[in-house]
Scaffold this active site. Structure first.
Site, PDB file in Angstrom:
ATOM      1  N   LYS A   1       9.020 -10.090   5.933  1.00 56.40           N
ATOM      2  CA  LYS A   1       8.519  -9.706   7.259  1.00 56.40           C
ATOM      3  C   LYS A   1       7.279 -10.517   7.645  1.00 56.40           C
ATOM      4  CE  LYS A   1       7.853  -5.399   5.930  1.00 56.40           C
ATOM      5  NZ  LYS A   1       8.298  -5.477   4.509  1.00 56.40           N
TER       6      LYS A   1
ATOM      7  N   ARG B   1       6.864   3.004   9.595  1.00 56.46           N
ATOM      8  CA  ARG B   1       7.476   3.228   8.278  1.00 56.46           C
ATOM      9  C   ARG B   1       7.988   4.656   8.126  1.00 56.46           C
ATOM     10  NH1 ARG B   1       4.384  -1.260   5.574  1.00 56.46           N
ATOM     11  NH2 ARG B   1       5.132  -1.439   3.448  1.00 56.46           N
TER      12      ARG B   1
ATOM     13  N   ARG C   1       4.702 -13.656  -5.282  1.00 60.38           N
ATOM     14  CA  ARG C   1       3.959 -13.796  -4.018  1.00 60.38           C
ATOM     15  C   ARG C   1       2.470 -14.032  -4.220  1.00 60.38           C
ATOM     16  NH1 ARG C   1       4.575  -9.328   0.580  1.00 60.38           N
ATOM     17  NH2 ARG C   1       4.089  -7.844  -1.082  1.00 60.38           N
TER      18      ARG C   1
ATOM     19  N   ARG D   1      -1.743 -10.088  -4.774  1.00 59.26           N
ATOM     20  CA  ARG D   1      -2.077  -8.703  -4.398  1.00 59.26           C
ATOM     21  C   ARG D   1      -2.041  -7.765  -5.593  1.00 59.26           C
ATOM     22  NH1 ARG D   1       1.410  -7.226   0.782  1.00 59.26           N
ATOM     23  NH2 ARG D   1       1.492  -5.229  -0.307  1.00 59.26           N
TER      24      ARG D   1
ATOM     25  N   ARG E   1       6.947   1.744  -4.239  1.00 58.51           N
ATOM     26  CA  ARG E   1       7.074   1.301  -2.842  1.00 58.51           C
ATOM     27  C   ARG E   1       8.536   1.294  -2.406  1.00 58.51           C
ATOM     28  NH1 ARG E   1       3.731  -3.769  -4.018  1.00 58.51           N
ATOM     29  NH2 ARG E   1       4.317  -4.650  -2.016  1.00 58.51           N
TER      30      ARG E   1
END
Ligand code: ADP
Ligand code: ADP
Ligand code: ZN
Length: 219
Positions: free
Chosen positions: A14, A88, A127, A161, A172
């Site tokens: 996203k 969400r 990431r 992160r 998550r």
């Protein structure tokens, strides 16, 4: 005015696609994840409240994130918005609908980015992002050209992160399937849903999204 939601599990791509749309179409990216991380880093009261929740991989309360979006919609000047990581929950989706309606705007497309769980683990574990300009990278699929240096802005502040670990990702994903994936049915019923194959390469996902937007804004 073009308003788009990018919907998908953590790691679906996203943020990567939102940044491209900002550059190519002059839209403004509204990422509640980025806003919450900013609040956390600057040590505001709200930041302190959300830090533990985010580290665990749970969702922050609707009240907090709706407040953040409301403030941005009231102050940002834009041709349109890309909602990245918001809404969400169904309550957030309803709140967004009324906020847009209040300002005489509407949603043009909800783009579901479909990626299977196995690929998400690889994406999240590789990431990293630039702390200065926010560019998103990946160890394997989108490495930097010069080791330790952001391609876009030259910064050496490349960060991984804290919540991008296997345990938090598991939580998550649970939150996504329990609370966020019902939005797919909700937006389908509203006639706003478009689905793209998020497993394609970054360029091809961008092309699929461009096709959807041409279709959605033409009708
Ligand atoms: P990802 O890129 O993995 O999808 P985000 O950066 O969007 O993650 O969000 C990171 C964390 O911030 C989430 O795990 C959650 O704790 C919180 N968060 C972000 N957006 C929302 C939202 N709309 N509602 C509730 N919590 C949110
Ligand atoms: P989200 O915002 O949905 O959590 P990101 O845009 O941060 O997802 O992407 C998650 C990770 O996967 C990043 O490391 C990014 O570079 C990488 N990535 C994004 N899109 C693709 C793609 N289509 N193919 C391979 N890797 C991708
Ligand atoms: Zn940078």
């Amino acid at each position: 005015m073009t308003n788009i939601i990018l919907l998908g599990p953590p790691g679906a791509g996203k943020g990567t696609q939102a940044r491209r749309l900002v550059e190519e179409r002059g839209l403004v990216q509204l990422s509640t994840g980025d806003m919450l991380r900013e609040a956390k880093d600057s040590g505001t009261e709200m930041g302190k409240i959300v830090a533990d929740v985010m580290a665990r991989g749970d969702l922050v309360t609707d009240e907090i994130v709706i407040g953040l979006i409301e403030e941005k919609l009231a102050t940002a000047k834009a041709n349109g918005f890309i909602f990245d990581g918001f809404p969400r929950t169904l309550a957030q989706a309803d709140a967004l609908a009324s906020l847009l309606k209040r300002s005489g705007n509407q949603l043009d497309a909800v783009i579901e980015m479909r990626v299977d769980d196995e690929a998400l683990v690889d994406r999240i574990s590789g990431r990293f992002t630039c702390g200065k300009c926010g560019e998103v990278y990946h160890d394997k699929t989108k490495p930097v050209k010069v080791d330790g240096t952001c391609d876009e802005c030259g910064s050496n502040d490349l960060r991984h992160r804290a919540d991008d670990n296997a345990e938090s990702l598991k939580q998550r994903l649970m939150e996504y399937y329990k609370k966020t994936s019902p939005l797919i049915g909700y937006y389908y019923a509203m006639g706003d849903l478009f689905t793209v194959d998020g497993l394609q390469e970054i360029e091809d996902v961008a092309k699929s999204i461009a096709n959807v937007l041409d279709q959605a804004t033409a009708s």
